[in-house]
Design a protein around this motif. Structure first.
Motif, PDB file in Angstrom:
ATOM      1  N   ILE A  63       3.879  -1.424  13.139  1.00 27.47           N
ATOM      2  CA  ILE A  63       2.799  -2.216  12.540  1.00 27.47           C
ATOM      3  C   ILE A  63       3.440  -3.249  11.617  1.00 27.47           C
ATOM      4  O   ILE A  63       4.518  -3.025  11.058  1.00 27.47           O
ATOM      5  CB  ILE A  63       1.782  -1.354  11.760  1.00 27.47           C
ATOM      6  CG1 ILE A  63       2.493  -0.517  10.696  1.00 27.47           C
ATOM      7  CG2 ILE A  63       0.983  -0.476  12.704  1.00 27.47           C
ATOM      8  CD1 ILE A  63       1.547   0.289   9.813  1.00 27.47           C
TER       9      ILE A  63
ATOM     10  N   THR B 103       0.134  -4.152   5.656  1.00 26.77           N
ATOM     11  CA  THR B 103       0.915  -3.068   6.258  1.00 26.77           C
ATOM     12  C   THR B 103       1.023  -1.896   5.289  1.00 26.77           C
ATOM     13  O   THR B 103       0.855  -0.731   5.684  1.00 26.77           O
ATOM     14  CB  THR B 103       2.315  -3.565   6.650  1.00 26.77           C
ATOM     15  OG1 THR B 103       2.194  -4.660   7.553  1.00 26.77           O
ATOM     16  CG2 THR B 103       3.116  -2.445   7.305  1.00 26.77           C
TER      17      THR B 103
ATOM     18  N   GLU C 134      -1.059  -1.187   2.891  1.00 28.91           N
ATOM     19  CA  GLU C 134      -2.395  -0.586   2.811  1.00 28.91           C
ATOM     20  C   GLU C 134      -2.638   0.353   3.997  1.00 28.91           C
ATOM     21  O   GLU C 134      -3.230   1.430   3.845  1.00 28.91           O
ATOM     22  CB  GLU C 134      -3.458  -1.672   2.771  1.00 28.91           C
ATOM     23  CG  GLU C 134      -3.497  -2.430   1.441  1.00 28.91           C
ATOM     24  CD  GLU C 134      -4.478  -3.574   1.456  1.00 28.91           C
ATOM     25  OE1 GLU C 134      -5.162  -3.766   2.492  1.00 28.91           O
ATOM     26  OE2 GLU C 134      -4.581  -4.290   0.439  1.00 28.91           O
ATOM     27  N   GLN C 135      -2.155  -0.046   5.180  1.00 30.86           N
ATOM     28  CA  GLN C 135      -2.321   0.815   6.356  1.00 30.86           C
ATOM     29  C   GLN C 135      -1.480   2.074   6.210  1.00 30.86           C
ATOM     30  O   GLN C 135      -1.909   3.167   6.603  1.00 30.86           O
ATOM     31  CB  GLN C 135      -1.936   0.048   7.623  1.00 30.86           C
ATOM     32  CG  GLN C 135      -2.330   0.771   8.912  1.00 30.86           C
ATOM     33  CD  GLN C 135      -2.211  -0.128  10.136  1.00 30.86           C
ATOM     34  OE1 GLN C 135      -2.105  -1.347  10.029  1.00 30.86           O
ATOM     35  NE2 GLN C 135      -2.226   0.485  11.316  1.00 30.86           N
TER      36      GLN C 135
ATOM     37  N   ASP D 160      -3.354   4.605   4.194  1.00 33.02           N
ATOM     38  CA  ASP D 160      -4.603   5.133   4.744  1.00 33.02           C
ATOM     39  C   ASP D 160      -4.417   6.615   5.091  1.00 33.02           C
ATOM     40  O   ASP D 160      -3.620   6.978   5.944  1.00 33.02           O
ATOM     41  CB  ASP D 160      -4.990   4.343   5.997  1.00 33.02           C
ATOM     42  CG  ASP D 160      -6.395   4.656   6.486  1.00 33.02           C
ATOM     43  OD1 ASP D 160      -6.872   5.792   6.250  1.00 33.02           O
ATOM     44  OD2 ASP D 160      -7.020   3.775   7.096  1.00 33.02           O
TER      45      ASP D 160
ATOM     46  N   ASP E 234      -5.428   7.429   8.875  1.00 35.68           N
ATOM     47  CA  ASP E 234      -4.836   6.681   9.987  1.00 35.68           C
ATOM     48  C   ASP E 234      -3.552   7.384  10.425  1.00 35.68           C
ATOM     49  O   ASP E 234      -2.710   7.735   9.593  1.00 35.68           O
ATOM     50  CB  ASP E 234      -4.534   5.252   9.534  1.00 35.68           C
ATOM     51  CG  ASP E 234      -4.237   4.321  10.707  1.00 35.68           C
ATOM     52  OD1 ASP E 234      -3.581   4.770  11.667  1.00 35.68           O
ATOM     53  OD2 ASP E 234      -4.647   3.148  10.649  1.00 35.68           O
TER      54      ASP E 234
ATOM     55  N   THR F  72      -1.033   6.144  11.606  1.00 35.87           N
ATOM     56  CA  THR F  72       0.146   5.348  11.247  1.00 35.87           C
ATOM     57  C   THR F  72       0.446   5.435   9.756  1.00 35.87           C
ATOM     58  O   THR F  72       1.428   4.861   9.287  1.00 35.87           O
ATOM     59  CB  THR F  72      -0.048   3.872  11.640  1.00 35.87           C
ATOM     60  OG1 THR F  72      -1.171   3.338  10.932  1.00 35.87           O
ATOM     61  CG2 THR F  72      -0.267   3.739  13.132  1.00 35.87           C
ATOM     62  N   GLY F  73      -0.396   6.141   8.986  1.00 32.49           N
ATOM     63  CA  GLY F  73      -0.181   6.287   7.556  1.00 32.49           C
ATOM     64  C   GLY F  73       1.003   7.186   7.241  1.00 32.49           C
ATOM     65  O   GLY F  73       1.411   8.024   8.055  1.00 32.49           O
TER      66      GLY F  73
END
Length: 300
Positions: free
Chosen positions: A174, A263, A265-266, A269, A272, A274-275
């Protein structure tokens, strides 16, 4: 004075966390290194079987929640340890930690902030300080003050820098590849600006053996300790990284471009995949260098 082993630029408490959560999470990860470092200091102080007995009083400068204080008390079983920090909240946690480990009788706490206060803490056979001098304007003056608290033959151990923590692959799938390097650059830039604003800020070459010698001590060696937790990380380490990233976004987000902010912030998460709390590729790798020196002349 900041807490021990904290990363440059991470001086505040995490919003929504218990006070001192971030430094305690980090020092828990570093507890194995602290034990190895303390044993190494014992080997430098004297022959096997006599090294720990010779250490009667220890100062842990920038003790934070007392992780290093407890380790030092355990490695040097005949010592009294003084945990020193500017934060009353963290000192209270250090007292709780000592009580949890049955060390209440051997660990006491003292508040101190300015370098000139270090010499008023009473003589010590061993002084440990982790990532404290970098947060003081005149690092050389701080070392002189610490040296003034040593007993003849006593040792000052300064843990500074090493290598910043790494915890993300170059390409995380990401955002733009190389996020970790840009985060490090943002931290370093803000830290340098913050150092320039410290009271009495003085620029020095951070050659720690040379700085220790200039403080009137005799350098006795440096050693780097690797802290390595490969992927996949356990939940405690992931929570530390989540707290670290949130602090970084709060304090350094304005230095990042929009893509990198989104990125991070993701990565924060919690729901998520991908966190950072869920990624299977998250790891933790850092190194801490400890520099030592001894007082080889009578106290004035």
């Amino acid at each position: 004075m900041t807490s021990a082993h904290r990363a440059p630029g991470f001086d505040g408490e995490a919003p929504g966390e218990a006070p001192g959560a971030e430094p305690e999470q980090e020092t828990e990860l570093h507890s194995g290194f602290l034990t190895d470092a303390a044993r190494w200091l014992g080997s430098l102080l004297g022959p096997a079987g006599r090294d720990t007995a010779a250490v009667r009083r220890i100062l842990d400068i920038g003790s934070g929640p007392g992780v290093a204080s407890c380790v030092l008390a355990q490695v040097f079983p005949q010592s009294a340890v003084v945990a020193v920090d500017r934060s009353a909240t963290l000192l209270a946690r250090a007292e709780d930690r000592a009580a949890e480990r049955g060390l209440t009788e051997r660990i006491v706490t003292r508040r101190a902030e300015l370098p000139e206060e270090f010499g008023l803490l009473g003589p010590a056979d061993l002084i440990w300080t982790g990532n404290v001098c970098r947060h003081l304007g005149d690092q050389q003056a701080a070392l002189r003050s610490l040296a003034s608290a040593l007993q003849p033959g006593g040792m000052l151990a300064v843990a500074e820098r090493g290598l910043p923590p790494r915890f993300l692959p170059r390409d995380i799938g990401i955002g733009k590849p190389g996020l970790q390097a840009r985060l490090d650059a943002a931290i370093e830039e803000r830290f340098a600006a913050g150092r320039a604003r410290l009271p009495g800020a003085t620029s020095v070459v951070e050659d720690w053996p040379c700085l220790l010698a200039s403080a009137g001590l005799v350098p006795t060696g440096s050693r780097t300790f690797l802290i390595d937790f490969p992927a996949p990380l356990d939940l405690g380490a992931r929570r530390h990284l989540h707290t670290r990233l949130r602090l970084l976004l709060d304090e350094h987000g304005e230095q990042l471009d929009l893509v990198d902010r989104l990125t991070v912030e993701q990565l924060l998460d919690r729901d998520d995949c991908t966190g950072i709390l869920w990624r299977p590729d998250a790891f933790y790798l850092t190194a801490v260098t400890v520099h030592t020196a001894r007082l080889c002349r009578p106290r004035a």
